[in-house]
Design a protein around this motif. Structure first.
Motif: not given
Length: 275
Positions: A174-175, A179-182, A204-206, A230-232
């Motif tokens: 997920v490199a 930025a979107r992976v917490l 967003g706590d998803v 996931l990108e899609e």
């Protein structure tokens, strides 16, 4: 008689050779003592830190405890400096160290790359691409790295090693989305096989059920396929503010939307926090 003269010539040549070598070494020693050939403490360094690392690495290099009389003619300095560099926790490998006249020490090394952050025992450290845990001060911005949770304790070294390898595998997958992976949670890695072995937490706590890592020998979807899915989803799916969970464990991406009541409760909670 001829042999005697030849032997004398050889002896004279040997003496001359020894004298030249001695004179040369003496001259070299005198030159090496000159201030302009000494490698000054604090003069060793780099112009910029490697990508992902902080200026703290430059300070480490500047503070290398070189011998006080270090000079560019003393080749013993090469293995000594290489050993010092290998002791730095952000260095993965030292590829080359060389002396450059008149007074420089040049080296090439492989730095570790920060991938995620780990908080254990009240201390924050950084997980690198080769599985090392180093001080968070060496990361350029540790707070922007995904947090890795659910690691087995050091008292279980084999389980911990497997978990670290799984975390690295997923973080590399997920490199581009880092930025979107917490967070990356490994808490179920050794648990019920019917549950997702690894879960991600997005902005967003998803909650994202990632499934098994590529380091797992059991059947699973490749990490590359899950990243593409996931990108899609992030590009074409509903807004993350309306999404509760996403599962990437199967060929088809499955997601669950938040209920209107849940969305309203979250909004009210956020408003209370702002006020």
């Amino acid at each position: 008689m001829a042999r005697s003269r030849d032997a004398q010539r050889v002896a004279v040549l040997a003496l001359l050779g020894g004298a030249v070598v001695y004179a040369s070494s003496e001259a070299r020693a005198r030159v090496a003592r000159l201030p302009e050939f000494r490698i000054r403490h604090g003069a060793v360094g780099a112009s910029a830190p490697p990508p992902g690392l902080s200026p703290a690495v430059l300070e480490d290099v500047r503070r290398l405890p070189l011998p006080r009389e270090a000079n560019a003619y003393d080749r013993r300095l090469i293995p000594f400096a290489a050993a010092l560099l290998r002791e730095l926790e952000w260095v993965a490998d030292v590829r080359r160290v060389e002396l450059v006249h008149p007074a420089s020490l040049r080296f090439s090394l492989t730095p570790r790359r920060p991938l995620g952050r780990v908080v254990e025992g009240g201390r924050q450290c950084v997980l690198t691409d080769d599985g090392a845990l180093i001080s968070a001060r060496y990361a350029a911005d540790p707070e922007r790295l995904p947090e890795v949770t659910g690691l087995p304790s050091p008292a279980r070294p084999l389980a911990r090693q497997r978990a670290l390898a799984a975390a690295i595998d997923v973080l590399e997958d997920v490199a581009g989305l880092r930025a979107r992976v917490l967070a990356v949670d490994l808490g179920a890695l050794e648990g019920d096989p019917r549950r997702s072995a690894i879960r991600l937490r997005l902005e967003g706590d998803v909650d994202v059920a990632w499934g098994r890592p590529d380091t797992d020998e059991r059947p699973h979807l490749p990490g590359e396929s899950k990243r593409a899915a996931l990108e899609e989803f992030l590009e074409q799916g509903p807004p993350l503010s309306s999404v509760a969970t996403v599962s990437l464990r199967w060929d088809e991406t499955v997601y669950v939307l938040r209920t209107p009541d849940a969305r309203r409760g979250i909004d009210e909670h956020q408003l209370r926090g702002i006020r």
